[in-house]
Design an enzyme around this catalytic site. Structure first.
Site, PDB file in Angstrom:
ATOM      1  CB  SER A   1      -0.944   0.016   1.193  1.00 36.52           C
ATOM      2  OG  SER A   1      -2.016  -0.845   0.929  1.00 36.52           O
TER       3      SER A   1
ATOM      4  CE  LYS B   1      -3.803   0.663  -1.046  1.00 33.60           C
ATOM      5  NZ  LYS B   1      -4.547   0.269   0.183  1.00 33.60           N
TER       6      LYS B   1
ATOM      7  CE1 TYR C   1      -4.922  -1.219  -4.462  1.00 31.34           C
ATOM      8  CE2 TYR C   1      -5.363  -3.578  -4.429  1.00 31.34           C
ATOM      9  CZ  TYR C   1      -5.134  -2.395  -3.757  1.00 31.34           C
ATOM     10  OH  TYR C   1      -5.103  -2.377  -2.384  1.00 31.34           O
TER      11      TYR C   1
ATOM     12  CE1 TYR D   1      -5.131   0.916   4.342  1.00 32.41           C
ATOM     13  CE2 TYR D   1      -3.438  -0.243   5.548  1.00 32.41           C
ATOM     14  CZ  TYR D   1      -3.980   0.170   4.363  1.00 32.41           C
ATOM     15  OH  TYR D   1      -3.352  -0.160   3.195  1.00 32.41           O
TER      16      TYR D   1
ATOM     17  CB  VAL E   1      -0.107  -5.926   4.183  1.00 37.64           C
ATOM     18  CG1 VAL E   1      -1.371  -5.360   4.786  1.00 37.64           C
ATOM     19  CG2 VAL E   1      -0.250  -6.142   2.699  1.00 37.64           C
TER      20      VAL E   1
HETATM   21  N1  GLU Z   1      -2.341  -5.257  -1.916  1.00 44.64           N
HETATM   22  C1  GLU Z   1      -2.836  -5.180  -0.561  1.00 44.64           C
HETATM   23  C2  GLU Z   1      -4.328  -5.398  -0.560  1.00 44.64           C
HETATM   24  O1  GLU Z   1      -4.974  -4.847  -1.402  1.00 44.64           O
HETATM   25  C3  GLU Z   1      -2.486  -3.842   0.019  1.00 44.64           C
HETATM   26  C4  GLU Z   1      -2.914  -3.678   1.457  1.00 44.64           C
HETATM   27  C5  GLU Z   1      -1.873  -2.965   2.300  1.00 44.64           C
HETATM   28  O2  GLU Z   1      -0.697  -2.932   1.970  1.00 44.64           O
HETATM   29  O3  GLU Z   1      -2.261  -2.441   3.342  1.00 44.64           O
HETATM   30  O4  GLU Z   1      -4.872  -6.090   0.245  1.00 44.64           O
END
Ligand code: GLU
Length: 308
Positions: free
Chosen positions: A64, A67, A191, A243, A261
């Site tokens: 993430s 992003k 994605y 988050y 993650v």
């Molecule tokens: N590719 C992971 C997902 O979509 C990213 C989530 C993350 O890194 O927090 O679940």
């Protein structure tokens, strides 16, 4: 040895000695195989001095953290029109939550929860083939990270393609509100692949320097975004970057940051430094457990909290 390098080395030694490491993500099978004992930290100050230690040159799945960079690209494409399709409020929900989407009619709370990041990917994809869009994202990372060898870990992308049922549900649900323009499978493919970009702490800290310095890499002089946009991306990282652990991160660390993650966290001390830390074990909110602790120590020892 510089004062900064001394602090970085000290923190890495302390973190490596700890037993509490959190749990590696298991819902993406490739991530479950990563050795949780690895730990890396890299800090680049305004003058370009790099202080790094531990596994700071080992590439990991940035997940993430990508992003932040796709948001930067999407804002470059459509500017503030992006905010018609995604909000700017913390969600207070897990990264893959679906509940708010129904109430908010397919408009995700912010660009860093999965639903919001999928919309951002959709924006980048519009008018392109998936391969072109992905190439644009990867080249942007290579350019910012000043390393053409940065690549996508296709095994990680493939394992998320196989098991990303939640993200598939989120994307299809948004499509039902016409909140996704392109074919759902193409958007998800792009994605999953940008989440699977692999970078080391050193490359990531290099890539994010523009956000620590008002949109511009102070060393190359290259301007990536206007100062106002850099400030706003930092504001979003502070309020939404972890988050439902975002409040706790602001409280303990006091720096804008974005977790993934894969166990990485990218953070900025505005005007001072760009920082990347990696420790694969996660806490209950899906954020790197020791990564957060290391950043807390770094900000404390160097007096870098943005709150004074
Ligand atoms: N590719 C992971 C997902 O979509 C990213 C989530 C993350 O890194 O927090 O679940």
């Amino acid at each position: 040895m510089s004062e900064l390098q001394r602090v970085v080395s000290e923190i890495v030694d302390e973190m490596r000695a700890r037993e509490d490491r959190g749990e590696v993500a298991t819902y993406i099978s490739e991530l479950a195989r990563v050795d949780p004992r690895q730990f890396g930290l890299a800090v680049i100050d305004a003058e370009g001095n790099v202080a790094a230690a531990g596994d700071c040159d080992v590439p990991f799945s940035i997940q993430s953290i990508s992003k932040v960079f796709t948001l930067t690209l999407a804002l470059g494409k459509v500017g503030d029109r992006l905010w018609r399709r995604v909000g700017r409020e913390p969600s207070g929900s897990p990264f893959n939550s679906i509940v708010q989407l129904e109430r908010e009619r397919g408009i995700p709370r912010n660009p860093f929860i999965n639903a919001g990041a999928i919309v951002v990917t959709d924006v980048i994809l519009s008018g392109h083939q998936p391969r072109e869009a992905l190439g644009e994202i990867l080249r942007f990372m290579q350019f910012l990270g000043q390393d053409a060898s940065i690549t996508i870990d296709s095994a990680v992308a493939a394992s998320e393609q196989r098991t990303g049922f939640r993200n598939r549900a989120l994307a299809n649900y948004m499509k039902s509100f016409d909140a996704i323009e392109n074919t759902v499978d193409f958007v998800l493919g792009a994605y999953f692949h940008h989440c699977a970009i692999a970078m080391s702490c050193r490359q990531l800290a290099t890539a994010g320097r523009f956000l620590a310095h008002l949109g511009r890499n102070p060393e190359t002089g290259f301007s990536v975004v206007q100062p106002e946009r850099a400030r706003r991306i930092n504001a979003l990282m502070l309020t939404c970057g972890h988050y439902d652990g975002s409040g706790e991160f602001a409280y303990r660390v006091g720096l804008p940051g974005k977790s993934g993650v894969g166990g990485g966290i990218f953070a900025v001390a505005p005007g001072k430094a760009s920082i990347a830390v990696w420790s694969p074990g996660l806490d209950a909110s899906g954020n790197s457990h020791l990564g957060r602790l290391a950043l807390e120590e770094l900000a404390k020892r160097l007096g870098w909290s943005i709150f004074g």
